[in-house]
Design a protein around this motif. Structure first.
Motif, mmCIF file in Angstrom:
data_model
loop_
_atom_site.group_PDB
_atom_site.id
_atom_site.type_symbol
_atom_site.label_atom_id
_atom_site.label_comp_id
_atom_site.label_asym_id
_atom_site.label_seq_id
_atom_site.Cartn_x
_atom_site.Cartn_y
_atom_site.Cartn_z
ATOM 1 N N SER A 1 8.468 -11.487 -3.313
ATOM 2 C CA SER A 1 7.046 -11.172 -3.481
ATOM 3 C C SER A 1 6.467 -11.733 -4.775
ATOM 4 C CB SER A 1 6.845 -9.646 -3.455
ATOM 5 O OG SER A 1 7.410 -9.058 -2.306
ATOM 6 N N ASP B 1 3.181 -13.540 -4.387
ATOM 7 C CA ASP B 1 2.176 -12.935 -3.521
ATOM 8 C C ASP B 1 0.915 -12.624 -4.323
ATOM 9 O OD1 ASP B 1 4.075 -13.094 -1.590
ATOM 10 O OD2 ASP B 1 4.299 -10.937 -1.268
ATOM 11 N N TYR C 1 1.339 -2.783 -6.561
ATOM 12 C CA TYR C 1 2.295 -3.056 -5.484
ATOM 13 C C TYR C 1 3.731 -2.894 -5.984
ATOM 14 C CZ TYR C 1 5.021 -5.886 -2.167
ATOM 15 O OH TYR C 1 5.968 -6.343 -1.276
ATOM 16 N N TYR D 1 -1.925 -3.770 1.050
ATOM 17 C CA TYR D 1 -1.460 -5.141 0.839
ATOM 18 C C TYR D 1 -1.080 -5.845 2.136
ATOM 19 C CZ TYR D 1 -1.265 -3.445 -3.930
ATOM 20 O OH TYR D 1 -1.603 -2.908 -5.139
ATOM 21 N N PRO E 1 2.872 -6.273 4.322
ATOM 22 C CA PRO E 1 3.281 -7.497 3.630
ATOM 23 C C PRO E 1 4.762 -7.728 3.882
ATOM 24 C CG PRO E 1 3.036 -5.687 2.073
ATOM 25 C CD PRO E 1 2.498 -5.197 3.387
ATOM 26 N N GLY F 1 7.416 -8.133 2.105
ATOM 27 C CA GLY F 1 8.324 -7.241 1.394
ATOM 28 C C GLY F 1 8.339 -5.848 1.990
#
Length: 519
Positions: A103, A106, A117, A158, A248, A250
């Motif tokens: 990530s 990201d 996040y 996210y 997302p 992850g």
């Protein structure tokens, strides 16, 4: 060394780390990433050291920490692990740093920050450690429900275009299951109070209760519904394709590779030892759901046009195999199921991550938008192929060992269900190979032809993400014995609780046919 509070430290470190990341000044995303990687890496080191301190020939539950929490209700902050929980903690410790690195580049949607996040990732890690390490049933319930909060925000803040819908659906399904389980948790407390004179939530004490078979069935159902939703088993599965697709990358990895395992872990840790009579009574119905899930999810996976939804459906099929091994009530089947939980987390985590790398290049989740990736990014295509082959349990991968153990462990007691489940192996080959063929092979087409410059091969960071996963996929396929040494004694003890021969040679029920299960 074994007296050190390893498990408590593994909860406190990421919890404090999450608070530190959240408290950093705004705009310090780079520092947030570094702190998160350092903290999650430390948790993995702690998990490895805890494994070294664990004695496979010692007590069933080790590395124990217990502090009185709510004495009026017999609640303790009690932690401890057997081999089953320990391998899940290793999986958590390994995957979170991988997700952090994956990530790294990201970007957050408007109005959100990557700092938040990464803070949520660490909080989620603390709760995941807690749910596997808890030996107090009430504490387990607290962690079980607490996990929903960080994952809700990870998906809802996210994720993809339908992230809010997916997050609410995930939260409501899981919350409903948790509330049903809470009723059974309270029921266990009442039963323990009537038999022991004082109510308790301690797992070892509850395991010794002699609960009326009728009451067992009611309490079993409360736990089973919560775990079947979490796993998920068909027909409780409909939240997962939405959540897995919209989260997302992850979040998708941790959702499918770890959070869902809480359901199958709960079957082994709570449903079988606490309610053995009910587990035997409901086993035929559970096996029907498991086999139906294997075939149904595989067929749906074959029809998917969305890469992330396809991977989510493959996971539902795999959970059918895990449930099959657990409710066969043999040590071989149970050991295979736990090993399957680990190997599925690694293989599906790798598949989700590689799919995410492909989507990052093309900007689309549609399979039809890709074709001929191998011509532009051969290493990326090769990793996708290996992850796909691991997902279909090709010999030489860790998933094959798990699936083989499940099948040989379940066949003596449930031969018809085992044979039906093998059909899922054929279907898995179809949906994985079709996906790989459409995206990897042939001439460049779709987005690969339209934006060739975007489809560069894996960079150093991406290689650092996938290399350890591929190494474990192959390594555990060649030599799974270290994990089996941890898992087998704990599964054998569970089979003793449920009334099975710990050697696995004598099942707790007579062979069950598909017709009997349906009835």
């Amino acid at each position: 060394m074994s007296d050190y509070p390893w498990l408590l430290t593994m909860i406190v470190v990421p919890a404090v780390g999450g608070a530190v990341v959240a408290a950093l000044p705004k705009g310090r995303d780079a520092l947030a990433k570094q702190v998160t990687l350092g903290v999650s890496g430390l948790v993995f080191v702690l998990a490895v050291l805890a494994t070294v301190a664990f004695d496979t020939g010692g007590d069933r539950f080790q590395l124990v920490t217990s502090v009185s929490w709510i004495p009026a209700f017999g609640v303790d902050f009690a932690l401890g692990v057997d081999g089953i929980a320990l391998v899940m903690l290793l999986l958590v410790g390994f995957l979170v740093p991988v997700v952090v690195v994956a990530s790294w580049r990201d970007t957050a949607p408007a109005g959100r920050t990557m700092q938040a996040y990464f803070a949520w990732l660490l909080v989620l890690e603390a709760f995941m450690v807690g749910v596997f390490a808890a030996t107090d049933v009430f504490l387990f319930y607290v962690f079980f429900e607490a996990m929903l909060v960080p994952m809700y925000f990870i998906i809802g803040s996210y994720g993809g275009p339908r992230r809010q819908y997916a997050a609410v659906k995930f939260f409501l399904y899981s919350l409903l299951g948790g509330l049903v389980m809470l009723a059974s948790v309270i029921g266990l407390f009442v039963v323990s109070e009537s038999q022991l004179g004082a109510g308790t939530f301690a797992f070892d004490a509850l395991r010794q209760l002699e609960i009326d078979p009728g009451v067992q069935k009611l309490l079993f159902l409360g736990f089973f519904i919560a775990f079947a939703i979490k796993a998920p088993l068909v027909p409780f599965h409909t939240w997962l394709p939405d959540s897995g697709a919209e989260a997302p990358i992850g979040g998708s990895v941790l959702l499918v590779a770890v959070l869902d395992k809480v359901g199958t872990f709960g079957f082994l840790r709570y449903c079988l030892p606490l309610f053995p009579d009910a587990a035997r009574a409901f086993a035929p119905a559970v096996l029907v759901l498991a086999v139906l899930g294997i075939g149904y999810a595989a067929l749906l996976a074959m029809g998917q046009s969305d890469l992330k939804r396809l991977v989510s459906y493959t996971s539902i099929a795999h959970f059918g195999f895990i449930a099959l091994g657990i409710f066969a009530f043999t040590t071989e089947g149970g050991t295979g199921a736990v090993l399957y939980m680990v190997n599925h987390g690694i293989a599906t985590g790798a598949l989700f991550l590689v799919v995410g790398m492909l989507i990052a290049r093309g900007g689309s989740r549609q399979i039809s938008d890709y074709g001929g990736v191998a011509a532009k990014a051969p290493v990326l295509a090769g990793v996708l192929l290996v992850a796909g082959l691991a997902s279909l349990a090709l010999p030489g991968t860790g998933s094959f060992v798990s699936e083989f153990l499940v099948l040989i462990g379940s066949f003596p007691s449930i031969p018809v269900f085992t044979v039906l489940a093998t059909v899922g192996i054929v279907l898995a080959a179809l949906y994985v190979l079709l996906m790989v063929q459409r995206t990897v092979f042939g001439p460049a087409r779709g987005l690969v032809a339209e934006k060739p410059s975007a489809f560069g091969d894996l960079g150093r960071r991406e290689l650092a993400v996938v290399a350890p996963l591929i190494a474990l996929i192959i390594g555990l396929g060649v030599y799974p014995q270290p994990l089996l040494d941890l898992i087998d004694p704990a599964v054998a003890a569970t089979m003793v609780d449920v009334g099975s021969d710990p050697a696995g040679s004598t099942p707790v029920h007579e062979p069950v046919t598909a017709e009997q299960g349906a009835n």
